[in-house]
Design an enzyme around this catalytic site. Structure first.
Site, PDB file in Angstrom:
ATOM      1  CG  ASP A  62      -2.346   0.336   0.981  1.00  0.00           C
ATOM      2  OD1 ASP A  62      -2.399   2.024   0.134  1.00  0.00           O
ATOM      3  OD2 ASP A  62      -3.444  -0.234   1.219  1.00  0.00           O
ATOM      4  CE1 TYR A 205      -2.201 -10.237 -13.642  1.00  0.00           C
ATOM      5  CE2 TYR A 205      -2.470  -8.665 -11.676  1.00  0.00           C
ATOM      6  CZ  TYR A 205      -2.137  -9.058 -13.337  1.00  0.00           C
ATOM      7  OH  TYR A 205      -1.562  -8.543 -14.418  1.00  0.00           O
ATOM      8  CB  SER A 256      -9.476  -0.409   0.545  1.00  0.00           C
ATOM      9  OG  SER A 256      -9.035   0.320  -0.911  1.00  0.00           O
TER      10      SER A 256
END
Length: 430
Positions: A62, A205, A256
């Site tokens: 981050d 992904y 988040s």
């Protein structure tokens, strides 16, 4: 820097910037704990009787983590800065996103028995802070590999962009992580998009735990991106956590925070079941996930909810067969060649060279290609600037309407007080 990386970094900035937050300058420490509704929703007190994340390292990739924050002090390991290239993973002045994620995962509070301030879902886990915005040519690949090589069992990436790395480096780093039993968790994005428009990396992904956000009503947050590869959801609405300065707090809304809660749940399960693979850990979360009443009967995984919202207590307690090594995760391919877009370009170039084009034709085509690139760059810059203006307007409106500290503990607009909820419910009703 190539166009692909420029657009990807812009996408990453947009995704992180979509997180709405307000600094809790007026909140008292005991109010902070009271306002952490996800702890009650997730039955944290019962969870901590079984596991606290002790002995587990969670990497937070981050904008840096403030190791001096009173609710994190002692739980933050030495890290690395992939932006400045040094070993100081502290955030830049004014940055608090990574510190907030660390607080959601492994905050331990302060005061008598740690009863004040922010407490994470895995309060005894250790945080490995890695300051990285994906701006290198390999995206987050180097920080993912660093996390694995330095003992992280869980890797939290609460940021992302719309494009993968051109050379497949991130994908191969995720494969490397799974081969070493490290779980990679990322937020789905905060634009309210669905289908192919919602595709965000690294969340999209294969092998990544793609996480959406739910509100305190159990329902999906309206701006949480959805899609076929969404795996789980978790609290991501008005989440209170650590902020700027050593004693500051903030409130955030976005995927988040939900990703951070899933990372914390994975840390709990790693402590309880150290012999399970990464896929088998995630399998326990998907097998015990819940759905709101409005979503009952959906075919799972659902594009909005995945397998449902996490229920870590059930995941720790229920008798669930270990299952296959990869569980619900799709193992990334070992092929690290270029992306389909790059392969298409390479094929076109090959066709051109074999078709007997003249020098003048090649020059003309090259000129057109260059003009096309300039047009794409211009459009990209326009979209980025427009997104920044929109986020600034949203932020201003949010700050005017809902400054943190203005609501009574455990009671926010649109949600009933948590203590009125039936004890069998994981999440409060609206």
């Amino acid at each position: 820097m190539g166009l692909t990386r420029t657009l990807r970094i812009a996408g990453s900035t947009a995704a992180v910037g979509a997180l709405l937050f307000a600094t809790a300058t007026t909140a008292s420490a005991d109010q902070v704990r009271s306002d952490q509704w996800p702890l009650q929703a997730l039955d944290a007190e019962a969870v901590w009787k079984i596991a606290t994340g002790k002995g587990v390292t969670v990497a937070v990739i981050d904008d840096g983590v403030d190791a001096s924050h009173r609710d994190l002090k002692g739980n933050v390991l030495p890290g690395k800065d992939f932006i400045d290239g040094d070993s100081d993973a502290s955030p830049a002045a004014g940055d608090s996103h990574g510190t907030a994620m660390a607080g959601v995962i492994a905050g331990h509070g302060h005061g008598v028995n740690g009863s004040d301030g922010v407490k994470g879902l895995a309060p005894d886990a250790k945080i490995l802070p890695l300051r990285d915005n994906g701006g290198q040519s390999d995206g987050f690949a180097s920080s993912i590999r660093y996390a694995v090589d330095h003992g992280a069992s869980v890797i939290n990436i609460s940021q992302g962009g719309s494009l993968p790395t051109a050379g497949g480096e991130e994908q191969q780093a995720i494969r490397y992580a799974l081969q070493h039993n490290a779980i990679v968790v990322a937020g789905s994005g905060n634009e309210g998009k669905s289908g192919t428009e919602a595709v965000s990396y690294p969340a999209s992904y294969p092998g990544v735990v793609n996480v959406g956000a739910v509100k305190d009503s159990k329902e999906i947050w309206e701006k949480s991106n959805s899609g076929a590869n969404l795996l789980l959801t978790a609290p991501g609405y008005r989440v209170v956590s650590a902020g700027t300065d050593s004693d500051g707090y903030r409130m955030g809304t976005g995927t988040s925070d939900s990703a951070a809660y899933v990372s914390a749940a994975c840390a709990l399960l790693h402590e309880k079941f150290p012999d399970l693979t990464a896929g088998q850990i995630v399998n326990r979360l998907t097998k015990t996930a819940g759905l709101p009443a409005s979503a009952k009967g959906l075919n799972l995984p659902d594009e909005k909810y995945g397998y449902g919202y996490i229920q870590p207590l059930a995941a720790l307690q229920q008798n669930i067969p270990a299952g296959s090594k990869n569980g619900p995760l799709t193992m990334p391919s070992s092929n690290s060649q270029a992306t389909p877009e790059d392969n298409t370009a390479a094929s076109s170039a090959s066709d051109d060279s074999s078709s007997g084009l003249t020098t003048n034709s090649v020059i003309a085509l090259s000129t057109l290609a260059a003009l096309g690139v300039l047009i794409v760059i211009g459009v990209a810059l326009f979209l980025v600037r427009r997104a920044k203006r929109r986020r600034a307007a949203e932020q201003s409106q949010f700050n005017q309407q809902s400054g943190y500290g203005s609501y009574p503990p455990n009671s926010y607009p649109g949600s009933a007080p948590y203590q009125q909820q039936p004890p069998s419910d994981r999440y409060p009703h609206q």
